[in-house]
Design a protein around this motif. Sequence first.
Motif, mmCIF file in Angstrom:
data_model
loop_
_atom_site.group_PDB
_atom_site.id
_atom_site.type_symbol
_atom_site.label_atom_id
_atom_site.label_comp_id
_atom_site.label_asym_id
_atom_site.label_seq_id
_atom_site.Cartn_x
_atom_site.Cartn_y
_atom_site.Cartn_z
ATOM 1 N N MET A 208 31.813 23.925 27.799
ATOM 2 C CA MET A 208 32.610 24.339 26.623
ATOM 3 C C MET A 208 32.719 23.215 25.604
ATOM 4 N N GLY A 209 32.348 22.011 26.019
ATOM 5 C CA GLY A 209 32.446 20.875 25.105
ATOM 6 C C GLY A 209 33.707 20.049 25.309
ATOM 7 N N ILE A 210 34.493 20.360 26.359
ATOM 8 C CA ILE A 210 35.667 19.507 26.657
ATOM 9 C C ILE A 210 35.178 18.410 27.606
ATOM 10 N N GLU A 211 35.019 17.223 27.076
ATOM 11 C CA GLU A 211 34.367 16.172 27.876
ATOM 12 C C GLU A 211 35.354 15.339 28.680
ATOM 13 N N LEU A 270 40.871 29.265 32.006
ATOM 14 C CA LEU A 270 39.915 28.450 31.237
ATOM 15 C C LEU A 270 40.111 28.663 29.733
ATOM 16 N N LYS A 271 40.425 29.895 29.358
ATOM 17 C CA LYS A 271 40.569 30.216 27.927
ATOM 18 C C LYS A 271 41.779 29.487 27.345
ATOM 19 N N ALA A 272 42.846 29.391 28.141
ATOM 20 C CA ALA A 272 44.036 28.685 27.651
ATOM 21 C C ALA A 272 43.669 27.232 27.322
ATOM 22 N N ALA A 273 42.861 26.599 28.181
ATOM 23 C CA ALA A 273 42.443 25.215 27.916
ATOM 24 C C ALA A 273 41.521 25.183 26.701
ATOM 25 N N ASP A 280 35.267 26.815 20.210
ATOM 26 C CA ASP A 280 34.821 28.004 19.501
ATOM 27 C C ASP A 280 34.697 29.184 20.491
ATOM 28 N N PRO A 281 35.226 30.381 20.138
ATOM 29 C CA PRO A 281 35.198 31.516 21.079
ATOM 30 C C PRO A 281 33.786 31.869 21.555
ATOM 31 N N MET A 282 32.792 31.724 20.684
ATOM 32 C CA MET A 282 31.415 32.029 21.094
ATOM 33 C C MET A 282 30.943 31.050 22.162
ATOM 34 N N ARG A 283 31.287 29.799 21.949
ATOM 35 C CA ARG A 283 30.885 28.782 22.929
ATOM 36 C C ARG A 283 31.598 29.039 24.262
ATOM 37 N N PHE A 284 32.848 29.444 24.182
ATOM 38 C CA PHE A 284 33.584 29.759 25.415
ATOM 39 C C PHE A 284 32.887 30.892 26.159
ATOM 40 N N ARG A 285 32.502 31.951 25.429
ATOM 41 C CA ARG A 285 31.834 33.080 26.085
ATOM 42 C C ARG A 285 30.524 32.644 26.728
#
Length: 435
Positions: A208-211, A270-273, A280-285
């Motif tokens: 998701m990009g959370i490093e 995961l979505k809450a984080a 970005d919602p697309m990246r999350f999906r």
Amino acid sequence: AVHPGRAASQAQGRAASPMAGCAERPILRERGQREVFCGLTGIVWLHRKIQDAFFLVVGSRTCAHLMQSAAGVMIFAEPRFATAVMEERDLAGLADANEELDAAVSRLVERRPDIRMLFLVGSCPSEVIKLDLSRAAARLSERYAPDVRILNYSGSGIETTFTQGEDNCLAALVPQLPEAETTSPQLLVVGALADVVEDQFARLFSAMGIETVRFLPPRKARDLPPVGPSTRYLLAQPFLGETARCLEERGAGRIAAPFPLGAEGTTLWLKAAADAFGVDPMRFRSATAAAEARAKRALEPYRAELSGRSVFFFPDSQLEIPLARMLSRELGMALTEVGTPYLHRQHAAEELALLPEDVFLSEGQDVDRQLERARAERPDITVCGLGLANPLEAEGLTTKWSIELLFTPIQGYEQAGDLAGLFARPLDRKTRLKV
Ligand code: SF4
């Protein structure tokens, strides 16, 4: 009264009254005799998590028995927990007790140079209550710092039910965490997870990009995650009220979320984080879709088996509410009673909002009254502690040991099917036995 491994407390005035006010849902609060494990039990999963820690229970022979039988299935070349048995003594004998404890610690530290963190774990026998373990930890820390950090917490059956031992252990760790030196947000996942589950979550956050993601407890004592006002923490377990309070004292902010059980629960967690970190919602999906689809597929056969079956939860682990949510929403099970030893209204708010409108919730326990309700309901499956399981089985009820839900990796997408399987298996076994 205390008996092996269980806390049985008789609180004042056995009041049982339906209360309103928990996210507007009525809840039956009971304060009678309870049948749950004490907080020492947490050592069984915590010692596997922090690989260079050692847990020294300061307790009686009863505590030693509990630890042996709770962990009896595991064989270690070098165990990472033990009990320093304190015998009955009068107040004049206290100085000796402190000396005995110091000597036990000194023998242990000399014999085991691999130990980097030592927890002195308090218990409920009166001879232990008289000992001031926080002073003992401070005294011994001075002697063994910086090689061994010595901390203390209570696993006493008077103060804790079994998952609260983990809460107390992690809360004792929080003051030891270094100050975060950055102002950019970092994610801290809080609550012991099996390493395999932790690795899966770390990969998902990274996709998701959370490093900057850290976990508490860490795998190594020297790898304590930093904390400060830039820390956003996400609870992986619902029983960490005290740890959360301590983290907030250090400036960390909680990300409100349901717990990562089942496909839906994991996605919402995961979505809450992701939302807190502006993903970005697309990246999350794209990071989660494949794993979520796998989890849903894994649940399908169990849904066919479990849908419409009824489940009754006795209060034990505080996992009851997230489990009930998952079983009802993802597997179509009917909830008869959902009991929890303690309900943290804030931490459970997102879970409660997902439960069916008419769910019957209870907090605390008056074991005899609750047994009567279970017998009247005759649920298809009853989730309870070991002490209740055998008598209920003898009465023809099918049970699931709640402790198994702590010892088995059940969080996350890849474990969703295994979690459903834990509930399907006892019913399946029963059917086969009847055949
Ligand atoms: Fe029993 Fe108390 Fe020891 Fe737990 S801490 S095993 S309840 S004596």
